[in-house]
Every structure is written in C-alpha cells, then in structure tokens.
Design an enzyme around this catalytic site. Structure first.
Site, short mmCIF file in Angstrom:
data_model
loop_
_atom_site.label_atom_id
_atom_site.label_comp_id
_atom_site.label_asym_id
_atom_site.label_seq_id
_atom_site.Cartn_x
_atom_site.Cartn_y
_atom_site.Cartn_z
N LEU A 7 -47.82 -39.34 110.71
CA LEU A 7 -46.52 -39.12 111.37
C LEU A 7 -45.43 -39.65 110.43
O LEU A 7 -45.54 -40.77 109.92
CB LEU A 7 -46.48 -39.86 112.71
CG LEU A 7 -45.20 -39.74 113.55
CD1 LEU A 7 -45.54 -39.94 115.04
CD2 LEU A 7 -44.10 -40.73 113.15
N ILE A 8 -44.43 -38.81 110.20
CA ILE A 8 -43.33 -39.19 109.29
C ILE A 8 -42.01 -39.10 110.06
O ILE A 8 -41.76 -38.12 110.77
CB ILE A 8 -43.30 -38.25 108.06
CG1 ILE A 8 -44.68 -38.24 107.37
CG2 ILE A 8 -42.20 -38.66 107.09
CD1 ILE A 8 -44.82 -37.23 106.25
N SER A 12 -35.71 -34.16 108.54
CA SER A 12 -34.80 -33.01 108.53
C SER A 12 -34.32 -32.70 107.12
O SER A 12 -33.87 -31.58 106.84
CB SER A 12 -33.59 -33.28 109.43
OG SER A 12 -32.78 -34.30 108.87
N ILE A 15 -36.18 -37.02 101.32
CA ILE A 15 -37.51 -37.57 101.04
C ILE A 15 -38.47 -37.28 102.18
O ILE A 15 -39.64 -36.93 101.95
CB ILE A 15 -37.40 -39.09 100.78
CG1 ILE A 15 -36.48 -39.38 99.59
CG2 ILE A 15 -38.78 -39.71 100.56
CD1 ILE A 15 -36.11 -40.86 99.41
N SER A 138 -36.06 -49.45 99.64
CA SER A 138 -35.10 -49.05 98.60
C SER A 138 -35.12 -50.14 97.54
O SER A 138 -35.53 -51.27 97.83
CB SER A 138 -33.71 -48.96 99.21
OG SER A 138 -32.72 -48.79 98.21
N TYR A 151 -26.35 -52.32 104.60
CA TYR A 151 -27.53 -51.50 104.26
C TYR A 151 -28.59 -52.35 103.57
O TYR A 151 -29.77 -52.29 103.92
CB TYR A 151 -27.08 -50.34 103.36
CG TYR A 151 -28.21 -49.45 102.89
CD1 TYR A 151 -28.87 -48.59 103.78
CD2 TYR A 151 -28.62 -49.45 101.55
CE1 TYR A 151 -29.90 -47.76 103.34
CE2 TYR A 151 -29.64 -48.62 101.11
CZ TYR A 151 -30.28 -47.79 102.01
OH TYR A 151 -31.31 -46.97 101.57
P1 NAP Z 1 -31.40 -38.11 103.86
O1 NAP Z 1 -31.59 -36.80 103.21
O2 NAP Z 1 -30.06 -38.47 104.41
O3 NAP Z 1 -32.51 -38.26 105.00
C1 NAP Z 1 -32.46 -39.30 105.95
C2 NAP Z 1 -33.26 -38.85 107.14
O4 NAP Z 1 -33.24 -39.89 108.14
C3 NAP Z 1 -32.67 -37.61 107.81
O5 NAP Z 1 -33.73 -36.77 108.21
C4 NAP Z 1 -31.96 -38.18 109.02
O6 NAP Z 1 -31.87 -37.29 110.12
C5 NAP Z 1 -32.92 -39.30 109.37
N1 NAP Z 1 -32.35 -40.19 110.36
C6 NAP Z 1 -31.18 -40.85 110.33
N2 NAP Z 1 -31.01 -41.55 111.47
C7 NAP Z 1 -32.12 -41.31 112.24
C8 NAP Z 1 -32.56 -41.72 113.51
N3 NAP Z 1 -31.82 -42.52 114.29
N4 NAP Z 1 -33.77 -41.29 113.97
C9 NAP Z 1 -34.53 -40.47 113.22
N5 NAP Z 1 -34.15 -40.02 112.01
C10 NAP Z 1 -32.96 -40.44 111.54
O7 NAP Z 1 -31.73 -39.29 102.84
P2 NAP Z 1 -33.09 -39.67 102.07
O8 NAP Z 1 -32.67 -40.07 100.71
O9 NAP Z 1 -34.11 -38.63 102.22
O10 NAP Z 1 -33.49 -41.00 102.86
C11 NAP Z 1 -34.83 -41.27 103.28
C12 NAP Z 1 -35.10 -42.76 103.16
O11 NAP Z 1 -35.02 -43.14 101.80
C13 NAP Z 1 -34.08 -43.62 103.91
O12 NAP Z 1 -34.76 -44.69 104.55
C14 NAP Z 1 -33.19 -44.16 102.80
O13 NAP Z 1 -32.61 -45.40 103.14
C15 NAP Z 1 -34.21 -44.28 101.69
N6 NAP Z 1 -33.65 -44.34 100.33
C16 NAP Z 1 -32.90 -43.29 99.83
C17 NAP Z 1 -32.40 -43.37 98.54
C18 NAP Z 1 -31.58 -42.27 97.92
O14 NAP Z 1 -30.99 -42.48 96.86
N7 NAP Z 1 -31.53 -41.08 98.49
C19 NAP Z 1 -32.65 -44.50 97.76
C20 NAP Z 1 -33.41 -45.53 98.29
C21 NAP Z 1 -33.92 -45.43 99.57
P3 NAP Z 1 -30.52 -36.50 110.49
O15 NAP Z 1 -30.56 -35.27 109.66
O16 NAP Z 1 -30.68 -36.22 111.94
O17 NAP Z 1 -29.37 -37.40 110.19
#
Ligand code: NAP
Length: 277
Positions: A7-8, A12, A15, A138, A151
């Site tokens: 489960l992930i 949407s 990552i 992160s 954050y």
């Molecule tokens: P992203 O494209 O913004 O994806 C974040 C995901 O989390 C989206 O599917 C979003 O859904 C979901 N989400 C937010 N609030 C939520 C909630 N209350 N319940 C369920 N889902 C929720 O960004 P990403 O980079 O893939 O981020 C994934 C993870 O990697 C996060 O934990 C982030 O902190 C971490 N991270 C990212 C980076 C980076 O540079 N991108 C670096 C380090 C760590 P919605 O579409 O509904 O908002």
C-alpha cells in the site's frame, strides 16, 4: 501462492505515482492510494502505459477514519499486507516570524501525524506477514534547510520516530526503512505554491528568501526524476535486507554524509548560511 501486497500513500503524482507503477511492475499487488480519487487520471494513464494493474483507493493521511477504512478494505479484499510506503507529503516555505503556529501545525499534520496515523493502522498487518514499512522522508529530514523550519521539523520527526521504532518493530519481524530523496522533479515545488511576490511580502527576511528561492531553482534544475527515486523504493521493497536509511541519489547521499560527520553543526550552518546570503 498469493502475491505480496503493498500500500502506497500519495500516488496522484510524483514519487508516489512512479512508486506504484514500479511496485506493480515488480510483481506486487499494489494498492495506490490518494486523498481525492478524482485526481487519479495521471496514475491510471501511467499504469496503462506500463501495462500494469493498480488497486486505486481513497486514503487521506490527515483523516484517521479514511486510513482505517482503507486498511480494513485492503485486508477484506486481499487478506494481507506485506509492505507500506508512507509517501504522502507536502512542502512548505516560510519562517516562524511571518506565519502562525497553526500553519506549522498543518505541516506537521500532513508530514508527521499522517505517517503516525498510517503506521499505527498497518503495524498489526505488517506484523502478521513479517512485512516492511518504508517512509519517504527527505534530505530535509537530516539537514535543516532555510525557510523550511516546519517542513524539516516534520521530516526530522519522521526520522526520529522511525529510527526509534525500527528496533522495536524488528522484534516482531517488521523491517523499517527511511527513504531520503534530494531534489526530485515532481509536483512538489508547484504544490508548495510560493507566490512570485513572496520575497517582497517577507519583510526583513525578503532578501534572504529571494536568495534561497534562487538557490532552490538551480538545485531543482539538476533534480532526479520521480521514476529514478521510485526505483530506490522498489529496491528497498525487494532487497533481502534493506538498510534503515537509504538515499535515492548521489546528491542526497552527499547531504546526509556531510550532516552525519558534522559533530558541532558548523559544516551545515556554513553551507546553509550561504544559501540565503
Ligand atoms: P508531489 O508530486 O507533490 O506528491 C505528493 C503526494 O502527496 C501527492 O499525491 C499529494 O496528493 C499527496 N498528499 C498530500 N497531502 C496528502 C494527504 N493529506 N493525504 C494523502 N495524500 C496527500 O511531490 P513528491 O515529490 O512526489 O513527494 C512525495 C514525497 O517525497 C513527500 O513525502 C515529499 O515530502 C518527499 N520528498 C520530495 C522531494 C522533492 O524534491 N520532490 C524531496 C524530498 C522528499 P494531492 O495530489 O491530493 O495533493
């Protein structure tokens, strides 16, 4: 024999989306969860393009009832849960003098208490299968970054929570791992929603914020893809014995290595001070 079930959360985009497709490709029965099922188009298209099937379900990490309902549904329909990836999260840019404590609390709700809520709900099921709990933190969960107080606090909290849980969970057969990405090209930056005039609105912190945002833009120019970060997640799902702490790129490893050797904090302070100067 039934396939392993993962489960992930937060699939949407970014990552989580790539991790769902990658896990399904690796042979997992994949429960791809999102808080708003109306936003599943990109996920469906990616699964179709990869020729894999996903079981798409609603789960909002800030809504304990939705977490309980989702996990109960998975167990009712699949009978088991072998792995969970706490991936859902959201960035936030600000500094405490310019924002309310409630804003900080909201960042903790999604990024920390969301992980706690999901972890509590799934532990009995992971215990039953000798499963794996992965949490996407992160490099910001290891190195405090300017204008990321809330954050980084949330991601540090997840790291501390998981580092403490890991030996306890191991006594009942559950493996705990944190996945530490650096910059990843996803919807993450757009979802933070920093306005064009943010620096102008930041008062005495305006020049520092402008410098930080400029530095961040150049860091994200070299970001790894979501698919590459997701491959590291699939490796941790399938490895014989994954490490507790796993980085998704060389850039991320550079951050973590520097921090872990920085006994008095001066190395990190020198580096991050330069980002805002
Ligand atoms: P992203 O494209 O913004 O994806 C974040 C995901 O989390 C989206 O599917 C979003 O859904 C979901 N989400 C937010 N609030 C939520 C909630 N209350 N319940 C369920 N889902 C929720 O960004 P990403 O980079 O893939 O981020 C994934 C993870 O990697 C996060 O934990 C982030 O902190 C971490 N991270 C990212 C980076 C980076 O540079 N991108 C670096 C380090 C760590 P919605 O579409 O509904 O908002």
């Amino acid at each position: 024999m039934s396939t392993k079930v993962v489960l992930i959360t937060g699939t949407s985009s970014g990552i989580g989306l790539s991790a769902a497709v990658s896990a399904a490709r690796a042979g997992f029965t994949t429960i791809a969860t999102l808080r708003d099922p109306a936003r599943a188009d990109a996920l469906r298209k990616a699964a179709e393009a990869a020729g894999v099937e996903l079981d798409i379900r609603r789960l909002d990490v800030t809504d304990p009832a939705s977490v309980e309902a989702c996990v109960a549904g998975v167990i009712a329909d699949h009978g088991r849960l072998d792995a969970v990836v706490n991936n859902a999260g959201a960035g936030h840019v600000g500094t405490i003098e310019n924002e309310s404590v409630d804003e900080v609390r909201k960042v903790m709700e999604v990024n920390f208490f969301g992980v706690v809520t999901v972890t509590k709900a799934v532990m009995p099921h992971l215990r039953a299968t000798g499963g794996r709990l992965l949490s996407v933190t992160s490099v910001g969960g290891v190195v405090g970054q300017p204008f990321n107080e809330a954050y980084c606090a949330a991601k540090f909290a997840v790291e501390g929570f998981m580092e403490s849980l890991a030996p306890v969970a191991a006594t009942v057969g559950v493996t705990v791992t944190v996945i530490e990405p650096g910059a990843v090209a996803s919807e993450f930056v757009a979802n933070v929603g920093v306005e064009d005039n943010a620096a102008a609105q930041a008062g005495v912190y305006g020049p520092a914020l402008a410098n930080y945002l400029g530095r961040t833009r150049s860091a994200f120019a070299g970001a790894q893809t979501s698919e590459a970060a997701a491959e590291t997640i699939t490796e941790a799902l399938t490895a014989g014995r994954p490490a507790f702490r796993v980085q998704t790129s060389e850039a991320a490893r550079g951050f973590v290595v520097a921090k872990l050797a920085d006994l008095d904090g001066s190395l990190v302070q020198t580096a991050t001070s330069a980002w805002v100067a």
